[in-house]
Design an enzyme around this catalytic site. Structure first.
Site, PDB file in Angstrom:
ATOM      1  N   PHE A 136       0.845  -1.185   0.000  1.00 45.54           N
ATOM      2  CA  PHE A 136       0.000   0.000   0.000  1.00 45.54           C
ATOM      3  C   PHE A 136       0.879   1.233   0.000  1.00 45.54           C
ATOM      4  CE2 PHE A 136      -2.213   3.220   2.651  1.00 45.54           C
ATOM      5  CZ  PHE A 136      -3.491   3.256   2.098  1.00 45.54           C
ATOM      6  N   LEU A 138       1.077   5.111   0.354  1.00 50.18           N
ATOM      7  CA  LEU A 138       0.486   6.410   0.688  1.00 50.18           C
ATOM      8  C   LEU A 138       1.602   7.372   1.150  1.00 50.18           C
ATOM      9  CD1 LEU A 138      -2.024   8.225   1.140  1.00 50.18           C
ATOM     10  CD2 LEU A 138      -2.150   7.308   3.467  1.00 50.18           C
ATOM     11  N   GLU A 140       4.942   9.333   1.723  1.00 44.00           N
ATOM     12  CA  GLU A 140       6.034   9.746   0.833  1.00 44.00           C
ATOM     13  C   GLU A 140       7.204  10.265   1.660  1.00 44.00           C
ATOM     14  OE1 GLU A 140       4.498  12.415  -2.093  1.00 44.00           O
ATOM     15  OE2 GLU A 140       3.280  10.840  -3.026  1.00 44.00           O
ATOM     16  N   TRP A 169       8.588   3.769   3.268  1.00 46.79           N
ATOM     17  CA  TRP A 169       8.164   2.998   4.444  1.00 46.79           C
ATOM     18  C   TRP A 169       6.998   2.072   4.097  1.00 46.79           C
ATOM     19  CZ3 TRP A 169      12.164   3.456   7.123  1.00 46.79           C
ATOM     20  CH2 TRP A 169      12.766   4.687   7.370  1.00 46.79           C
ATOM     21  N   ILE A 170       7.154   1.323   3.032  1.00 51.81           N
ATOM     22  CA  ILE A 170       6.054   0.501   2.538  1.00 51.81           C
ATOM     23  C   ILE A 170       6.294  -0.968   2.920  1.00 51.81           C
ATOM     24  CG2 ILE A 170       4.683  -0.124   0.518  1.00 51.81           C
ATOM     25  CD1 ILE A 170       4.779   2.931   1.180  1.00 51.81           C
ATOM     26  N   CYS A 246      -9.012   3.078   4.472  1.00 58.93           N
ATOM     27  CA  CYS A 246      -8.133   1.899   4.585  1.00 58.93           C
ATOM     28  C   CYS A 246      -7.383   1.947   5.902  1.00 58.93           C
ATOM     29  CB  CYS A 246      -7.116   1.861   3.445  1.00 58.93           C
ATOM     30  SG  CYS A 246      -7.842   1.869   1.817  1.00 58.93           S
ATOM     31  N   GLU A 371       0.851   4.247  10.524  1.00 62.52           N
ATOM     32  CA  GLU A 371      -0.623   4.349  10.484  1.00 62.52           C
ATOM     33  C   GLU A 371      -1.116   5.446  11.425  1.00 62.52           C
ATOM     34  OE1 GLU A 371      -2.542   1.889   8.773  1.00 62.52           O
ATOM     35  OE2 GLU A 371      -0.861   0.630   8.161  1.00 62.52           O
ATOM     36  N   PHE A 391      -4.157  20.616  13.924  1.00 58.81           N
ATOM     37  CA  PHE A 391      -3.073  20.205  13.041  1.00 58.81           C
ATOM     38  C   PHE A 391      -2.440  21.450  12.431  1.00 58.81           C
ATOM     39  CE2 PHE A 391      -5.920  16.578  13.141  1.00 58.81           C
ATOM     40  CZ  PHE A 391      -5.039  15.538  13.352  1.00 58.81           C
TER      41      PHE A 391
END
Lengths: 393, 247
Positions: A136, A138, A140, A169-170, A246, A371, A391
């Site tokens: 997955f 996502l 970067e 980091w996949i 997800c 995550e 944030f």
């Protein structure tokens, strides 16, 4: 490594909240972990290698996408079942749970939720068995906690699009057959698509030198003018809610998984404390050891109840992303604390590969970060209760 | 070929054993039960292998117990049994169990009846032999290998100093132990399939036990290890003679 004698703690009789089927699922995955994971995992973690041979077993037991319905090759189990499976897998090793989490929540989930019928039938049955493995994309290099700022992008080129960019980091990247990748279209909207290994310009270099999740393969995804057929793009979702949904599924699994690691550390420390004799008595008889053990079981019990309730809500499709954030953050926090305290109880033995604790502790440094980091989940809860976005930006 | 596999539940091997009612009953409160490993790992798995290889057409499971044994029988169904029968009575007495199963199975024409060599709780190890007697079938006990060709079973079993191989025509009752098959782990698909497999409850024949348990006793606690200097043979011999009383 010591023989795996794990028994789960159940101080508040939480088992009574589970169905017989849930308990059978737990016993099944535990038996699998004791047979196929525990005997080999320390060795693979020490040599920083992913035990590829476990993929077949994970698929046979049904650990990949257990919530996917039967028509697409899954068993169609509920979310508490999924949570229990992740708890048992991470009890063995966070890296093994990560492999199953990515496959189920981050690859099979978006294909099931946002994919076309053709995509579902093409990929899901093979992903369920492990014949195909996925990853997955996502995060970067310069966009971790802020995925909306991603730079990966694609341009329309007739019957296909041209994808450029990179992901970092996949998990599973080095060996994955397919990748679910999120990138921006020409209007700047985030879209998901399925890439297949072998597409020209698509490479997956491995990340080396990790001190955490050493038995899991991590890498990058690099897209250099990759031609992606348009039928590979998800048409049912646009925007950040695609990947975030997800992540909600994966974070739910992590909430249960990290608790599994905590339970293993507690179980190991409790057994050791009763056996280890110093000053003429088991160290479990000393107040400072009891303080550690009492706080551990209190944290574990609270987390068991939190996770169970979250599972009920998710089964009813009522669990909010913020509730999932709280559980993920809580489990990681207590698991890290418990692993450190358990390591103290084991003294010098705690730093060796004879016991699982130090491996869990190092793994959990990734789990508390990926995550959604510990701080980001805190801000999600903060925003949820105050209604004010704290944030950056 | 139809196979009947006898399944019993037994306390998980990590259970702390205790007794109630003046040491006449096992304290079952809070105990986790599992399928008796000899029934599951060997009898059931071999039956499933025979079905998967096309030799058997159906694998039925039978257990004697009240509703609380159903989780265990569901697990057996999840491993691959086709249907299950629960004979609705509670007994730990081999005669009652064998007689109840025989009463149920006598007219159903099973070609092969498999059970574990013993249950790991009461360890009587005689249900298989009794069942064969009541069904008026041949019996081979403590099998370590089982193959079927046509209507002939070839069965190996351990004997003093070696191995014996027997052949016997079906129908037949066999009790199984290690070697007959390798333990299996169920899978999620099997667990889901078990939800809808038939689990029939039949009334017990009302067989009365021939024996009663007078009381249980725990084995004496293990004494600690006594270390003796390697060169102190006199002390070792003295302790073996006076304390351990083995020489």
């Amino acid at each position: 490594m010591e023989k795996d004698l794990y028994q789960h703690p159940d101080y508040y009789l939480v088992d009574e909240l589970l169905t017989e089927e849930h308990k059978l699922i737990r016993d099944t995955v535990r038996a699998y972990v004791k047979k196929d994971i525990s005997p080999i995992i320390e060795d693979y973690a020490q040599k920083a290698a992913f035990p590829k041979q476990i993929i077949k077993g994970l698929g046979e037991v049904g650990c990949f996408g257990p919530f996917v319905p039967e028509q697409y090759g899954g068993p169609g189990l509920d979310y508490i079942s999924y949570g229990i499976m992740m708890q048992e897998l991470e009890r063995g090793d966070s890296g093994v749970r990560s492999t199953a989490s990515v496959q189920g929540s981050l690859v099979m989930f978006p294909i099931y939720k946002y994919g076309s019928e053709e995509q579902k039938h093409k990929y899901l049955p093979k992903l369920a068995t492990g014949e195909l493995m996925g990853c997955f994309g996502l995060t970067e290099p310069n966009h971790g906690s802020n995925p909306a700022g991603m730079l990966s992008n694609f341009k329309d080129a007739g019957d296909h699009v041209i994808l450029n960019g990179s992901k970092m980091w996949i998990s599973n990247a080095p060996f994955a057959d397919i990748a679910v990748v999120w990138a921006k279209d020409e209007a700047g909207e985030i879209c998901g698509m399925v890439l297949e290994r072998g597409m020209e310009g698509f490479t997956t270099p491995e990340t080396h030198g990790k001190w955490s999740l050493r038995a899991s393969a991590t890498g990058e995804l690099v897209f250099d003018n990759v031609k992606v057929p348009k039928e590979n793009i998800f048409t049912k979702v646009k925007g950040l809610k695609g990947p975030l949904s997800c992540l909600s599924s994966a974070r739910f699994g992590i909430a249960w998984g990290a608790l599994g690691a905590a339970m293993d550390c507690y179980d190991t420390a409790l057994r050791y404390a009763k056996q280890r004799v110093q000053f003429g008595r088991p160290i479990a008889g000393f107040q400072l050891t009891q303080k550690k053990l009492a706080e551990m079981i209190t944290d574990i019990t609270k987390s068991q109840l939190l996770n169970w309730r979250l599972g009920v809500l998710r089964n009813e499709d009522r669990a909010t992303p913020a509730q999932i954030s709280m559980a993920k953050r809580n489990s990681c926090e207590i698991a890290l604390r418990i692993s450190r305290e358990a390591r103290q109880i084991l003294g010098g033995m705690g730093i060796t590969g004879e016991f699982s604790i130090m491996r869990h502790m190092m793994n959990l440094e990734s789990v508390v970060t990926y995550e959604g980091t510990h701080d980001i989940h805190l801000l999600i809860t903060g925003m949820d209760v105050t209604g004010i976005n704290a944030f950056g930006g | 070929m139809k196979i009947l596999v006898c399944i019993s539940q037994a306390p998980d091997t990590t259970t702390k054993i205790a007794f109630t009612d003046n040491n006449t009953k096992f304290a079952s409160q809070g105990v986790t039960y599992i399928i008796n490993p000899h029934d599951e790992w060997y009898a059931l798995v071999r039956a499933l292998e025979l079905k998967e290889s096309g030799i058997a057409t159906a694998v039925h499971l039978v257990t004697v117990g009240k509703a609380d044994v159903e989780p265990v029988i569901r697990k057996a169904l999840a491993l691959g049994g086709d249907e299950a029968i629960r004979i609705d009575t509670d007994s730990n007495e081999p005669y009652v169990i064998a007689m109840e199963i025989a009463h149920y199975a006598e007219s159903l024409g099973y070609d092969l009846v498999l059970c574990g060599k013993e249950s790991i709780d009461y360890n009587n190890g005689i249900v298989g032999a009794m069942l064969a007697e009541f069904l008026e079938l041949n019996y081979i006990g403590f099998a370590t290998k089982l193959d079927i060709a046509g209507n002939i079973a070839t069965v190996s079993r351990e004997i003093d100093g070696g191995e014996e191989t027997d052949t016997c025509k079906l129908p037949l009752v066999i009790s199984c132990q290690k070697g007959v098959a390798e333990p299996r782990i169920p899978n999620m698909r099997g667990i889901m399939a078990a939800r809808t497999k038939p689990l029939k409850v039949v009334a017990a024949a009302g067989i009365q036990p021939l024996s009663t348990i007078v009381n249980f006793e725990m084995p004496p606690a293990k004494s600690g290890v006594k270390m003796i200097a390697a060169d102190n043979m006199d002390e070792l011999v003295n302790l073996l003679h006076t304390e351990a009383k083995v020489i």
